[in-house]
Design an enzyme around this catalytic site. Structure first.
Site, PDB file in Angstrom:
ATOM      1  N   SER A 181       5.267   3.501  -0.658  1.00 20.46           N
ATOM      2  CA  SER A 181       5.823   3.321   0.680  1.00 20.46           C
ATOM      3  C   SER A 181       7.294   2.924   0.613  1.00 20.46           C
ATOM      4  CB  SER A 181       5.038   2.256   1.449  1.00 20.46           C
ATOM      5  OG  SER A 181       3.708   2.651   1.678  1.00 20.46           O
ATOM      6  N   ARG A 206      11.330  -4.057   4.400  1.00 26.28           N
ATOM      7  CA  ARG A 206      10.065  -4.621   4.906  1.00 26.28           C
ATOM      8  C   ARG A 206       9.923  -4.416   6.413  1.00 26.28           C
ATOM      9  NH1 ARG A 206       5.672  -6.355   1.759  1.00 26.28           N
ATOM     10  NH2 ARG A 206       6.481  -6.950  -0.284  1.00 26.28           N
ATOM     11  N   HIS A 245       9.115  -0.810   7.036  1.00 28.94           N
ATOM     12  CA  HIS A 245       7.720  -0.590   6.639  1.00 28.94           C
ATOM     13  C   HIS A 245       6.766  -1.035   7.738  1.00 28.94           C
ATOM     14  CE1 HIS A 245       3.966  -1.769   4.390  1.00 28.94           C
ATOM     15  NE2 HIS A 245       4.150  -0.549   3.925  1.00 28.94           N
TER      16      HIS A 245
END
Length: 209
Positions: free
Chosen positions: A16, A39, A42
């Site tokens: 990812s 992050r 994501h």
């Protein structure tokens, strides 16, 4: 037919983050900022989010230092406070959401404001050096900014200001960026939300990927 899929959590994360770094434009982030931005992207599932994420100078360093020193994390919503991974926190930091304080409905009525804004009055005495995570309510961010204009109000170390929505979200984040009462992170526009805010805090709390 049985579905075949990746079952290794670590491999999923690794792939990812690789995809995010391949597809997002991250060049404008510093070395410290980039993992936090990744992050957040994501959590949103949007590589395009990168262009909307902004960090003020020294934000990552200030937030990480505060957390390492045991600063509490004040959250505007349970979705934020419950999403923070406690094992990542470097100093067993308190994670506090006062949205359901016993007097909150009365206080909100007295203030003629939302519960989300009224809840911040319970933070006032502990704001000094704290980390603030606002991912839901623009009224909470606006009230925080009003509080911080009081010279007697303690100042936090860092503010993640990412409320989401169509009424007040854009304006509250613009106000945070312009007022800059502490180092801050915003997601400009209507975008934001609890998941993105949690992702930022979890990334700040740990240097792991």
């Amino acid at each position: 037919m049985l579905h075949k899929y990746e079952k290794n959590g670590a491999a999923i994360y690794k792939k990812s983050f690789r995809i995010i770094r391949e597809e997002s434009k991250l060049d404008h982030f510093s070395v410290d900022e980039e993992p936090v931005a990744v992050r957040m992207i994501h959590a949103a599932g949007m590589v395009e989010l990168a262009k909307y994420i902004h960090f003020s100078s020294g934000f990552v360093q200030s937030a990480r230092a505060a957390l390492a020193n045991g600063a509490p994390i004040f959250c505007d919503a349970k979705m934020v406070s419950e999403g923070i991974t406690r094992r990542r926190l470097p100093a067993d930091n308190d994670v506090i959401c006062t949205l359901n304080a016993p007097d909150i409905y009365e206080l909100a009525s007295t203030m003629n404001n939302t519960r989300s804004a009224a809840a911040l009055e319970h933070w006032r005495d502990r704001l000094e050096g704290a980390v603030i995570a606002i991912g839901n309510a623009p009224t909470a961010l606006f009230h925080l900014l009003n509080m911080l204009q009081d010279p007697d109000c303690p100042k936090p170390a860092a503010i993640v200001g990412c409320p989401v929505g169509f009424v007040g979200a854009v304006e509250s984040k613009d106000a945070l960026w312009k007022q800059a009462p502490a180092p801050c992170c915003v997601v400009e526009g209507r975008l934001g939300g609890s998941a993105i805010t949690v992702a930022a805090i979890n990334a700040l709390a740990s240097r792991e990927e």
